[in-house]
Every structure is written in C-alpha cells, then in structure tokens.
Design an enzyme around this catalytic site. Sequence first.
Site, PDB file in Angstrom:
ATOM      1  CG  HIS A   1      -6.082  -5.783   0.662  1.00  0.00           C
ATOM      2  ND1 HIS A   1      -7.035  -5.025   1.297  1.00  0.00           N
ATOM      3  CD2 HIS A   1      -4.982  -5.739   1.433  1.00  0.00           C
ATOM      4  CE1 HIS A   1      -6.523  -4.553   2.415  1.00  0.00           C
ATOM      5  NE2 HIS A   1      -5.288  -4.963   2.525  1.00  0.00           N
TER       6      HIS A   1
ATOM      7  CG  HIS B   1      -1.710  -1.198   1.429  1.00  0.00           C
ATOM      8  ND1 HIS B   1      -2.617  -1.614   0.491  1.00  0.00           N
ATOM      9  CD2 HIS B   1      -1.762  -2.107   2.432  1.00  0.00           C
ATOM     10  CE1 HIS B   1      -3.198  -2.729   0.921  1.00  0.00           C
ATOM     11  NE2 HIS B   1      -2.684  -3.053   2.090  1.00  0.00           N
TER      12      HIS B   1
END
Lengths: 697, 219
Positions: free
Chosen positions: A582, A420
């Site tokens: 994700h 991320h």
Amino acid sequence: MSAASNDSAARGADRLKAAPSGPPRPALRFGEDPLVWASWLYYEEGLTQGEVAEAMNVSRPTVNAYLADARSKGIVNITIAAERLKTLTIARLLQDHFGLEECLVIPGEGGERSLIDRLGAAGAQALGALIRSGDTVGITWGRTMLAVAQATENRGLKDIRVVQATGGTTAVIEYTPEACARRLAESLGARSIPISAPAILSSPEAKLMLMNEPVVAEQLAALGQLDRIICGVSSLRANSTIHSSGFFDSALQQHDHYHNAVGSIAGRFIDAHGKQVDGPLTNRTLGIELDQIRKVPTRVLVAGGYDKVPAILAALRGGYASVLVTDAATGEGILRADGAETEPSRLSRPVEATATFDTRSRVKKFINAPRDAVTQALDGALRAFPQFISPIEHSPQAIRATTPPRAGKVGLVIGGGAGHEPCFVGYVGPGLADAVAVGNVFASPPPDRVLTCTRAASTGAGVLYIYGNYTGDVMNFDMAAELAAGEGIEVRTILTTDDVASSASEDRAGRRGTAGNVFVFKIAGAACDRMYPLAECERLARKANAATFTMGLGLEPCSLPETQRPSFRLGENDMEVGIGIHGEPGVTRLPLETADAAADRIFDRLMTEMQLMAEDRVALLVNSLGGTPMLELFILNRRIQQRLAARKVAVSRCLVGHYCTSLDMVGASVTMMRLDDELLDLYDHPCAGFAWATAAP
Amino acid sequence: MHAIDTPFLLLVFRTVARRLEENRDALCGLDGEIGDGDHGTSMANGFAAIVTALRAPGMAEAPPGQLLRTASMAFLNDVGATVGPLYASALLQAGKVLEARPDLPLSEFSAFVAALTDGIAFRGKARAGDKTMLDAWLAATHAARLQESLGAPPADVARKAAEAAEEEARATATMIASRGRAARLKERSLGHQDPGAVSAALILRVLADAVADTMGQGR
C-alpha cells in the site's frame, strides 16, 4: 614523513645484514613497512610503545609517530561497536535536545536480563557517580526504583540520608515506597527516613491533620532538603502496572480530570507538557510536590520501554530530570516523538536526493481526473476481458465472473482496494473467485458493494470471503457478512496473513496479507470449483494461507493518482525492508544491496519461518510491486532458486511477474507456499482468470 | 433553547465537507508518512457524499436522527476504507441518541460528542493511546463532560472540546501506533501525528464554531 621512511628503510637494511643474531627484523609479511610492523606489535601483540621501540630498535617517540601515521593512513582503523556507538549518539542527542546534565543510554538488547533489571543497574551506576557523603537522597516507588535500589553498591559514603518520597501503601506490590527507600538505604549504608503515613489519604482534611503531626512533619521536611532525587515515571496506558499496583484508588479511572495526564511521578500526574494535572487526588496525596522535585539539584530519572515514551517526554519537558537513564530504543523513540533528528549516519550519507525530490516531486500518470481513476481503469479492464469478467448491476467496482457459478457451488468473494492490479480483479473466473469487490485506491470496498458481490456469488451453498488482513477491510467485510447473514447467506471469512515482516511469528494472525493472496485464491478457487462443501473449502483456504509466506523489498515509493507524489521518501542509497502493498513504509530501512544480497536477505527470513528441508516442495512467486521489470525479477528468481537448490528443495511451480502490485512502486516480493500432494493437486486444477489461466492437464 | 437539530447538523456537514476538501492534500500527506496516504481522499470524498445525500428533497425537514442515519449510509457506501465503518458507526450512534431525544439541547453537547465517540470505539476496537482518531474523540468527550459538569455555557464546552482534540492530535506524535496500517511501523510511527486524529480535531473545531454561531445568533 619521507625522511622518516628513508631512515627506517636504511635501518631495516642494517638489520637485514645483522639478521641471524641481531635484533628481530620485520617478518616478510610486513613488507618491510615499519608502520605496519609497529601497528602489529602494538595493537595485535599488545606490546607497550616502549617494548615496540625495543623490538624495532627505534626510539619510543618514533614508535608513537609510526602509530599516529598508521591511523591517519588508514592502516589502523579504530571502530566502536555499532550498538555502543548508537547508545552514545542517542545519549548525546538527548542531552543536547533536552538540556540534560548527564544522560546514560543502555543498549537496546541485553540478553537474558530484563529491561527493568538493566535499567536498575544503569540507574545505580549513575547514582553512584553523582552521590556524595552527607547527601540527602529521595527515591520514589516502582519496579524500576526497586531495581535501582537493589543494584546500588555501598561505596563507603558517610552520613547519607535516604528519604521516602511519598507516603506508604498497603498494596501487595513488592516495590512500595517503603521498600524502595529502605532497600536503597541498606545498599548505601544510609539512614532511612520513612514517611509514617499513607500516600493516599481518605480526605484532604485527613492529609492536613497528618501533615501537622510532628513526626510526619519532620519527615516531610526532609523532602525539602534533598540534594538528589531518583525517580521513575509511570505510563498511564491501560496495561501499565500503575493500574494494578493498588497504589491509587479507583479515583484514577473514574474522573475526567485525569484524562489529560500522560504520566505519573511520585503519585502526582503530569500532562504532555509536564504540567501538573490536578484532580480529586491532589489534596489527598501525601509526599513530595512536583515543584519540590524541580528544585532538587540533581534529579535522576530512570525509565525505559516504548509504553513510557509519552510519559518520559512529558517528564523531560516539565524539567523533572537533570539526568536521564534509559535504553537506546526508548531514547530514540523520545527523540523522534519530540521531532528531533535521530539518524546517526546523516553526515556520512551521500547527498540525499533532496534537490531532485523538491524540484521534480510530481509523478506523471496516464489519468484523467484522480477521482475517476479507479472506475475508468476497471471499465477498461471489463472491456479488455469480457470473456472473464462482467460488471454486476452496471457497477464497475462490483465485478463477477462472466461464467456464473454452478448451482450448489460454494461462492468465493475476494476484494480489497484498487492499485494492486492485476490483483484482485485478475483472479475472477472459473476455478478462481466468483466475484470481486473493489474499493478506491488502497481503500477497502464498502459493505454494500461486498454484499452485492456476495449475492452474485451465492448459489445457496455458502460463500467464502478471502482478503488481506487490514483493519479497514475487516470492518467492511464483517459488516457485509452480517448483512448477508440477514439474507440467509452463510459466510466464512479467511484473512490472508502471509507477510512475514509485518508481525512476529507468534502473532501470525496479526500479519497482513500481500502477494500470498494469489496462492490462497488459487487453492480456494479450485476447492470451490470441485464442489467441495463450505467447511472443506474453508479448511483448504486456511491450509493454503498457513503454508504461504511472503517478504517484500521496496526500492522506490509509489505515488497515488490523487496526490501524484511519492508516498514516502527514500534516500538514493536506501531500500525499505518488509514493505507491504500500500505504498506504506516498510518495517526497517537499510542500505541498498545487490540483487543477490537482497534475495538472500528475503530467502533467509523466509527460511527462519518455513525451515524448508531436502525433499520439501514449494510453489514460488517472484512478484513485481509495479515498477520493477521482469529482467530484475528473473535475476532475483535466479538467486532464490539457487538457494532452494542448495537446500534440495524442489520448486514444483513458479510464477514470475506482476501478480500483486502497489501501483508504481519499485520493488519486489517473494512468496513461497509449502506444497503437499493435496495443495499441489488443487494448484494444478484448471482456472481461467485474466491474470492466471491454466488449462486442464 | 437551542438544540442539536437538522439546521445545525446541515451546517456542520456542509462546513466539514468544505474544510476537509481544503485539507485533502495535507491529510493525505500526513497519512503517507505512516499509512497508505488515502486519509484525505477518503474523508473529503465521504463528507462530500454526505452533503450530496442530504441535498435530496425532504432532508431539510427530516428529523435529526434520520438525517444522521442517511449521512451514515452515504459515507459508508461511498468510501468504505477504514474511516467508512468508523464514521458510519459514529453517525449511526449519534442518530440513535437523537432519535431518542429529538430535541437534545446544545447544553447537552457532550452527549452528542460522546455518542459519536462511542460509535467509533465500538466499531474500531481501539483503546486510548493507540494513536488513532479515537484519541482525539475521547479527549473531546472528556473535556466536554468536564466543562458541562462545571456549568460552562455550550459555546465554551464545544470550544474546550475542540481544543482538547487539537491538543490530543498533536500528542499522537508521541504515541506508538497499535491499530491500522501504521501499527506495522511500530516505533517508527513516533514523531508523526495520526491523520485520523487530525481530521477528528478538524470536525470538532467545525462543531465548536457551529455551536458558537448558533448561540451567538440567538436563533
């Protein structure tokens, strides 16, 4: 066709001459085109073809030809409402896939009426079409069956017998076998044949004895003569009414025998293939046998609801239905569960990028070995920003702020999976988090690493954990919190839940945390840096989370270092709505839209949650999911700000860029935090992380 | 009497690690359909970490309970993720059972499987039918208990448990995910097997083979 056109043009000219008193001439708006004129009169004015012929002063066959021509030229388009079309498509697919004689699918949304009532009405309609005078009809029990019985109309059929499919029950439910059979018989004006014995007997011997009683034997014999049977199927999920119905005794839960069962029909149990599951109840159950059901010529199964998908599928596989009545969503679920294609628009879709996908599925990456990707990346980050971040005990995945926390300050620990970046490691530093625990790509860090970070962040005033609401993170951080408590460190946990697409607004606590993380870290980091006590820091972090809402759109999937393949497939004209961070698929897939339409879609969804009004203030974050460049983020930002301006909502603070990504996913998210003076003040508090640094004003 | 002892467990861990490594990509692929695509990685890395930890000196002579505790921590601290706490909890629970009964015979195989299952259920809070690894573990536990109650020999008990888990893993395709990331997909998760249930079935198959080998060898 040209002859006809000339013909009509000539006639049109005739009529023009005769205009004042002659037959009506086409209004100017038809542009002298008889096809448009005929179509208008027929479809819009509702005239018959004969009346159209008269009005146009042509023959009826000519009108017929005009109308056919108008359809083939696309002047007239016949559309079937999408929802209706969908039910028809699903019904046809179900019919083909399971070899059903008939299938009736009702629309997914039915307004006020409950699914059970609507299924009941549809079941009654199916039954009405199938039943004949002189038939013997069986009916099982349950809420859906009672709804069918109640909705059935008396069509004046004669000599119908309705047979109760199982023995009775003394349970306090309304939808007992007796009630269902009696009600259906009343509705049909039929003779009702009850089974004058309980459905579940105390022992196999008692069952045999009763079966030999002449009255019961005669009633049971009617079950061997059924022309039609209408039945439901019960799910065995924990929340199914079958458990609370009182129909079965406790034998159902206590025996391993029924573990394989996925559904129940007429008090019998079936496994995923529709085979009978035997157990202690088998020889104590009085009623129709599964083999008998399969032999009934017309077997109408009425059932709907996601919970019942495995049960319905099992019933279809087992051959207990020749006619299925269900709802669109359940029908689609059944097809998908059985591996059938359910995309109705498959043929009309432009060629999917299948060929490209197959020949070029490997995504190029700057990595050495997949297993080393995370540690080497963090090593590089630590070398890039030593003024902000340092490793704890030489672990590159447990990282602290280079500036240690002041004594008495509440510690802030954040964390989550890698992938991320710059989240979460970029939000470590003064005015932000004290330490970050980083897991593998998209995987929670383990408890010992979180504990290491907790120790580094703790100065005795307590520690806040802030991270996204994901099953794995919750388990690992909770275990770490238990371990920290054992060391005398008080930990409070705040789960970020900003993603509006992930759950309904009633289930705010069930939502996942996405880019809104960044705002919550900022506010909480400021509160901690101001030396507020633990409870106050917790309150402010919760307040920030409650005020923050995010929605994301994905245009291309991401690819993990480990696989170097796209994480899911997305057609070249599709976009994934409600995407998380994700690489997982989003909540729905829709045709690709322009930037403004996509921004509007996000904005409207956020507004239904936030209901911002004039004078409201927000902090806005237009975030790239990794692969979307600034140029496009600015285009989205432009539109979002136009919409906010139209509502007279002030954008007090704005961030545009890569703040919380999903590796190389192409896509963007928009986050808004509703500001008040308190939150704005904390937002402006100085901070120094490598992804967010603000100087003192 | 054959027992669930240290050599048995070492054999199982090594074989599971190898089989997971072989299936790393396949499991990641399954996970990518409905999750975040890391299941194969987490499982393969986690069991590799267990095997590494169990190579430490003295482990081959350690009592089975201690072996499971070591395996539990090795798995947890290597992977984290979602499977970390779940399998760590499973191994810990099984470790407790073996500490209480260091000579648990293979004829009580179902107690071992049940302990693993309990650990997963306790930590994950999932329920049967939620489309998770627990579905496969529950199916195996039920099958093992049933077979033992019918007096089946250990190899048959373990084989039936593995078959039940495999069957249930296939059946997860008909379920709607209620836990974990796949839960966000709601009905879109239909038609896809749960990767956690698939890897659970793989572990149970290895257990079944190990029981058959052990019984067959007459060790």
